[in-house]
Design a protein around this motif. Sequence first.
Motif, PDB file in Angstrom:
ATOM      1  N   ALA A 287       0.959   1.421   1.293  1.00 27.14           N
ATOM      2  CA  ALA A 287       1.644   2.590   0.737  1.00 27.14           C
ATOM      3  C   ALA A 287       1.040   3.922   1.141  1.00 27.14           C
ATOM      4  N   VAL A 288      -0.228   3.928   1.525  1.00 27.89           N
ATOM      5  CA  VAL A 288      -0.912   5.209   1.782  1.00 27.89           C
ATOM      6  C   VAL A 288      -1.251   5.412   3.249  1.00 27.89           C
ATOM      7  N   LEU A 289      -1.946   4.454   3.839  1.00 23.51           N
ATOM      8  CA  LEU A 289      -2.380   4.622   5.222  1.00 23.51           C
ATOM      9  C   LEU A 289      -1.212   4.498   6.193  1.00 23.51           C
ATOM     10  N   GLY A 290      -1.298   5.235   7.280  1.00 28.22           N
ATOM     11  CA  GLY A 290      -0.253   5.186   8.298  1.00 28.22           C
ATOM     12  C   GLY A 290       0.876   6.152   8.059  1.00 28.22           C
ATOM     13  N   VAL A 291       0.845   6.887   6.937  1.00 29.98           N
ATOM     14  CA  VAL A 291       1.895   7.872   6.683  1.00 29.98           C
ATOM     15  C   VAL A 291       1.810   8.975   7.730  1.00 29.98           C
TER      16      VAL A 291
ATOM     17  N   LEU B 129     -13.418   3.819   6.498  1.00 33.42           N
ATOM     18  CA  LEU B 129     -14.072   2.679   5.862  1.00 33.42           C
ATOM     19  C   LEU B 129     -13.297   1.401   6.174  1.00 33.42           C
ATOM     20  N   ASN B 130     -14.016   0.305   6.375  1.00 35.42           N
ATOM     21  CA  ASN B 130     -13.328  -0.960   6.621  1.00 35.42           C
ATOM     22  C   ASN B 130     -13.083  -1.716   5.319  1.00 35.42           C
ATOM     23  N   GLU B 131     -12.419  -2.847   5.417  1.00 33.11           N
ATOM     24  CA  GLU B 131     -12.055  -3.610   4.220  1.00 33.11           C
ATOM     25  C   GLU B 131     -13.271  -4.016   3.407  1.00 33.11           C
TER      26      GLU B 131
ATOM     27  N   GLN C 113      -5.459  -3.665  -4.802  1.00 38.67           N
ATOM     28  CA  GLN C 113      -5.668  -2.230  -4.556  1.00 38.67           C
ATOM     29  C   GLN C 113      -5.836  -1.957  -3.068  1.00 38.67           C
ATOM     30  N   TYR C 114      -6.524  -2.839  -2.384  1.00 39.46           N
ATOM     31  CA  TYR C 114      -6.680  -2.686  -0.934  1.00 39.46           C
ATOM     32  C   TYR C 114      -5.328  -2.820  -0.244  1.00 39.46           C
ATOM     33  N   THR C 115      -4.513  -3.774  -0.693  1.00 41.37           N
ATOM     34  CA  THR C 115      -3.175  -3.961  -0.122  1.00 41.37           C
ATOM     35  C   THR C 115      -2.314  -2.727  -0.350  1.00 41.37           C
TER      36      THR C 115
ATOM     37  N   GLY D  59     -15.408  -1.012  -4.816  1.00 40.83           N
ATOM     38  CA  GLY D  59     -14.793  -1.813  -5.867  1.00 40.83           C
ATOM     39  C   GLY D  59     -13.301  -2.021  -5.778  1.00 40.83           C
ATOM     40  N   PHE D  60     -12.707  -1.873  -4.594  1.00 42.44           N
ATOM     41  CA  PHE D  60     -11.275  -2.123  -4.442  1.00 42.44           C
ATOM     42  C   PHE D  60     -10.995  -3.622  -4.632  1.00 42.44           C
TER      43      PHE D  60
END
Length: 214
Positions: free
Chosen positions: A98-102, A76-78, A91-93, A86-87
């Motif tokens: 913190a989550v993506l790219g792990v 999903l995109n921004e 929350q998007y930041t 509803g981000f």
Amino acid sequence: MKYFRRILSSIIAIFLCMSAFTGTATATEDNSPPIDVTTCQTNPIELTNEQQDTLNKIVSVGPYFKYVNNQLTITLNESELKNAYGFSESQYTFLQDAVLGVTHADNTSPARVPASPSGAMAKCDGWYISYSDLTIGIATAVTVAAGIGPEALAAALTALGTMVGGPAGTIAGILVSAVGAAYLANLALQITRAVATGKGICLTIAIPPGVSVQ
């Protein structure tokens, strides 16, 4: 680098906890209750309303998490995340930082699954997540994510670990970044089993990492 610095900064706390646990374990009988690593933290593990809302929203897009070249991504995109799910901006930041790219370990070795003890619960030398936490507490979203799939579970554990911090958060971060898909798939099954039998789970960072229903 920021993700791994966060792990290194709190890994010392785990060893301090484990040292204390070792001394305690030698003085207790085998039927002593599980050791909860969260007791080593200054404050009880609780999420703010904002953190809980963020975690719930991350789980709500669980089916869209994918691993690409061993990196956790989302399809999903921004605009879709903000408008359809509803981000908020913060929350998007958080999702991005913190989550993506792990990084996800590139292996398929099954995780160590210790046999659950009969009768009294065994000691847990990692992060013990109780049945209450899995069903009505801070880890409810993790239980929901386990039913979606390994990628959603990785996202939920990473988010929760970042939010709670301390030894428990470090364990969550290490498990997600250091184990393969087989572990996460097995962890999802163990969470489902724990909830079905009214028990909790013990997450450890032994080699190989383990999960047991207690």
